[in-house]
Design an enzyme around this catalytic site. Structure first.
Site, short mmCIF file in Angstrom:
data_model
loop_
_atom_site.label_atom_id
_atom_site.label_comp_id
_atom_site.label_asym_id
_atom_site.label_seq_id
_atom_site.Cartn_x
_atom_site.Cartn_y
_atom_site.Cartn_z
N GLU A 444 48.78 69.75 14.56
CA GLU A 444 49.34 70.89 13.80
C GLU A 444 48.42 72.10 13.96
OE1 GLU A 444 52.42 71.94 12.57
OE2 GLU A 444 52.52 69.80 12.11
C1 LIG Z 1 47.95 61.28 16.56
C2 LIG Z 1 48.54 62.52 17.07
C3 LIG Z 1 49.79 62.93 16.62
C4 LIG Z 1 50.38 64.09 17.14
N1 LIG Z 1 51.66 64.43 16.76
C5 LIG Z 1 52.30 65.41 17.45
C6 LIG Z 1 53.70 65.65 17.26
O1 LIG Z 1 54.35 65.01 16.42
N2 LIG Z 1 54.32 66.59 18.02
C7 LIG Z 1 53.63 67.31 18.95
O2 LIG Z 1 54.25 68.12 19.62
N3 LIG Z 1 52.31 67.13 19.14
C8 LIG Z 1 51.63 66.19 18.42
N4 LIG Z 1 50.30 65.97 18.64
C9 LIG Z 1 49.58 66.82 19.57
C10 LIG Z 1 48.61 67.76 18.88
O3 LIG Z 1 49.32 68.73 18.16
C11 LIG Z 1 47.70 68.35 19.98
O4 LIG Z 1 46.87 67.29 20.44
C12 LIG Z 1 46.89 69.50 19.46
O5 LIG Z 1 47.72 70.61 19.23
C13 LIG Z 1 45.79 69.92 20.44
O6 LIG Z 1 46.29 70.07 21.74
P1 LIG Z 1 45.58 69.34 22.96
O7 LIG Z 1 45.36 67.93 22.59
O8 LIG Z 1 46.34 69.62 24.17
O9 LIG Z 1 44.13 70.03 23.04
P2 LIG Z 1 43.79 71.36 23.81
O10 LIG Z 1 44.82 72.38 23.53
O11 LIG Z 1 43.51 71.03 25.22
O12 LIG Z 1 42.42 71.79 23.09
C14 LIG Z 1 41.17 71.14 23.33
C15 LIG Z 1 40.07 71.86 22.56
O13 LIG Z 1 39.96 73.21 23.03
C16 LIG Z 1 40.14 74.13 21.97
N5 LIG Z 1 40.91 75.27 22.45
C17 LIG Z 1 42.04 75.26 23.18
N6 LIG Z 1 42.44 76.51 23.47
C18 LIG Z 1 41.53 77.33 22.90
C19 LIG Z 1 41.38 78.75 22.83
N7 LIG Z 1 42.24 79.58 23.39
N8 LIG Z 1 40.32 79.23 22.15
C20 LIG Z 1 39.43 78.42 21.55
N9 LIG Z 1 39.53 77.08 21.59
C21 LIG Z 1 40.56 76.55 22.25
C22 LIG Z 1 40.88 73.37 20.87
O14 LIG Z 1 40.59 73.90 19.59
C23 LIG Z 1 40.34 71.96 21.07
O15 LIG Z 1 39.13 71.84 20.37
C24 LIG Z 1 49.67 64.86 18.09
C25 LIG Z 1 48.40 64.46 18.52
C26 LIG Z 1 47.85 63.31 18.04
C27 LIG Z 1 46.51 62.89 18.57
#
Ligand SMILES: Cc1cc2nc3c(=O)[nH]c(=O)nc-3n(C[C@H](O)[C@H](O)[C@H](O)COP(=O)(O)OP(=O)(O)OC[C@H]3O[C@@H](n4cnc5c(N)ncnc54)[C@H](O)[C@@H]3O)c2cc1C
Length: 607
Positions: A444
């Site tokens: 989220e």
């Molecule tokens: C158990 C679980 C349930 C989930 N449920 C859902 C769901 O129901 N529906 C859904 O769609 N998704 C879901 N997700 C996905 C979740 O919303 C994402 O994992 C989350 O938004 C982070 O995206 P990412 O994992 O791709 O990390 P990334 O976007 O790759 O980020 C990695 C790190 O880099 C940082 N970062 C990235 N971009 C920037 C920036 N521009 N500036 C500064 N820092 C940055 C982030 O803060 C983070 O610390 C779920 C994930 C999990 C693990």
């Protein structure tokens, strides 16, 4: 064995004495449906359901986890029966309009119910919880036919919903979404692509699942401006909304993860699945972020939930477990040693948990009133009021989501620490709470993304600091009447006044720095968010302390003297031992971005 008892006394105090919910419901014109007696009966019934039905499944659900067998996801033992009871109780429809089978009660009651359900068993709460985002999106953007087809079964809980945003290459950066939606001759679309990490994406609790999916049409512009929103039903629907044969969306696997084992996190493959466009083409992100504030408040509740549950477990343990004597002499001379609760360091940990749980609850309940007013405007078609309240809530939301989930995680960590080595052992449930709490700062929108949203978008770009001026005006108004009083309340008022003024100058300084160096926004964002969170929680603790003080003076409050005194004393703890952390965040937020960026990326490794 962990047990859960709904903190109804505290909930009633915050609702009725601090925020005057009865008057709030009256102002919404819902004083009859949401009379104090009705609200109390609902809270009591929800508490019983949570304590007796879903809390007992918390630890067993974690141990058993979900299983993926031949394309089917099996939830842990007892989940299906508990979910059926949830549906029979009409809990999903509490705050939705009667025309779709709901009970038409204010949205805040839904949030209060979610707090109890989430505290009792967060993983269970995820199944109905995800449906809320799905229902809200359809309420706002669905055509009348689509609403009639789908909403009654979602509102009753007969079906659940999902939000499918994340793909393997992107989570935070949804501009990179690749799932393709090919238009078909009959006006529907064929969706192809893979979504990962989809909570409740597949399970055995209901026959059908409604997926809300972000995808691109073939002619869409690149980036966020080319994303549209689609509804994909796991089973194809006929005109009457009855679910028939399987659509081409399948679960490829479920994730093995750190916590919330009983919540199924699915990889979903869309192989030409039939979908319906929701809202305008290429405006999908806007539509997806409809009511996102409420969804994020739902996740902020997770911080409160884990703080509350770990506090309940740690408190019970600290009262029973004995270790050495209090430094000032024996407190329980008849016993072999004094209980842990006599030791100041154990008190520090317990009071931190209590301050986070109760302070966070107050922050959520204040925001819930705003959400009520916002939904009332939306259902009444009053777009101007809706936009204004949405913007106000939009300022609080990243603070609530980012700060409370970080603090909930800290509180869960203290829960383990209070129990010593026993906290690390699965049997007591404390390590499970810590594992479960970890996800809250990630999904989220990660804390980093919330922090950027707060400082970059809400404070600087959208309002040029106005939102901080508005918020601090309220803080100053609260603190002023107590300014001259002596004793703990006077000290709180003075500290609050100082923080409100400091927050304004911090905002100004960050805006000026950002003008010279855009990297300063990213460099300051996290500390700025935490600073804002500590000050906002201080505001709410002061409010509670002032109300408790007034009740003690008048002798008219419905609670006991001990309850009110403990409120004031916990507020004192917060002001003396947690709020000072804001000083460090203030200083770090103003540190130059160069301390983070001056080292070339290739120099960060010495391998
Ligand atoms: C158990 C679980 C349930 C989930 N449920 C859902 C769901 O129901 N529906 C859904 O769609 N998704 C879901 N997700 C996905 C979740 O919303 C994402 O994992 C989350 O938004 C982070 O995206 P990412 O994992 O791709 O990390 P990334 O976007 O790759 O980020 C990695 C790190 O880099 C940082 N970062 C990235 N971009 C920037 C920036 N521009 N500036 C500064 N820092 C940055 C982030 O803060 C983070 O610390 C779920 C994930 C999990 C693990």
């Amino acid at each position: 064995m962990l047990t859960y008892k709904a903190p109804l006394r505290d909930m009633r105090f915050v609702m009725n004495e601090v925020f005057d919910y009865p008057a709030h419901y009256q102002a919404l014109g819902q004083d009859e449906q949401a009379s104090p007696e009705t609200v109390d009966a609902i809270l009591q019934a929800a508490a019983t359901f949570c304590e007796e039905v879903i809390a007992p499944l918390y630890q067993s659900g974690d141990q058993e986890g979900c299983r993926f067998e031949n394309g089917v996801v099996r939830t842990p033992k007892g989940y299906k029966a508990a979910y059926d009871q949830f549906v029979q109780g009409g809990w999903q429809g509490l705050s939705y309009p009667p025309e779709y089978g709901g009970q038409g009660l204010p949205m805040s009651l839904n949030l209060l119910k979610s707090e109890m359900m989430g505290t009792a068993n967060w993983a269970f709460n995820m199944y109905p919880g995800l449906s809320i985002g799905c229902i809200n999106t359809l309420m706002q953007y669905g055509t009348p036919e689509l609403k009639a087809q789908v909403l009654p079964r979602l509102v009753s809980g007969e079906w659940t919903g999902t939000m499918c945003l994340t793909e393997p290459q992107c989570g935070s950066d949804l501009a990179q979404v690749r799932t393709l939606a090919q238009p078909l001759a009959d006006g529907t679309y064929a969706l192809s692509g893979t979504k990962i990490f989809i909570s409740s994406g597949e399970h055995d609790l209901t026959d059908n699942i409604i997926h809300i999916v972000l995808a691109r049409r073939p002619d869409a512009p690149p980036g966020t401006r080319g994303i549209s929103l689609f509804l994909v039903s796991k089973r194809l629907l006929n005109a009457r909304g009855e679910a028939g044969e399987r659509n081409a969306v399948h679960c490829g696997s479920i994730e093995h993860k750190m916590g919330i084992h009983a919540s199924a996190t699915a990889v979903l493959h869309f192989d030409g699945a039939i979908g319906t466009l929701i809202g305008q083409p290429n405006k999908g992100l806007e539509a997806m972020f409809t009511f996102m504030n409420t969804a994020r408040i739902g996740t902020a509740i997770q911080g409160v939930a884990h703080a509350e549950l770990s506090y309940q477990g740690a408190l019970a343990y600290a009262q029973e477990r004995r270790s050495m004597r209090a430094l000032s002499g024996k407190k329980e001379p008849d016993q072999v040693a004094d209980a842990l609760i006599w030791h100041p360091d154990v008190r520090r940990m317990l009071l931190t948990q209590k301050a986070v749980a109760e302070g966070g609850r107050a922050m959520i309940y204040a925001a819930a009133q705003l959400a009520d007013r916002m939904y009332a405007a939306a259902w009444a078609g009053d777009q101007a009021t809706y936009n204004r309240l949405d913007a106000e809530l939009g300022f609080y939301t990243p603070i609530l989501k980012g700060f409370l989930t970080e603090m909930g995680l800290e509180a869960a960590h203290w829960g383990v620490q209070v129990m010593g080595g026993h906290g690390y052992i699965a049997e007591h449930g404390m390590e499970q709470i810590l594992r479960d709490a970890r996800i809250a700062t990630l999904y989220e929108g990660t804390t980093g993304i919330q922090a950027l949203d707060l400082l970059g978008r809400k404070v600087i770009l959208q309002t040029r600091g106005r939102c901080v001026r508005d918020m601090t005006r309220d803080i100053l108004a609260l603190a002023r009447p107590k300014w001259w009083s002596s004793g703990p309340l006077g000290r709180m008022a003075r500290a609050l006044t100082w923080r409100a003024l400091q927050w304004r100058t911090l905002t100004l300084r960050l805006m000026l720095k950002a003008r010279r160096d855009p990297e300063q926004v990213g460099a300051a964002a996290h500390d700025h968010l935490m600073y804002a969170g500590y000050v906002m929680m201080a505001h709410h603790w002061a409010q509670m302390a002032f109300v408790a003080d007034a009740a003690l003076r008048s002798g008219q409050g419905p609670e006991t003297e001990a309850f009110y005194r403990t409120k004031i004393e916990t507020a004192q703890f917060y002001f003396e031992r947690l709020l000072p952390r804001a000083d460090a965040h203030h200083r770090m937020a103003l540190a130059p971005a160069s301390t983070l960026l001056q080292t070339p990326a290739q120099h960060l490794s010495a391998l």
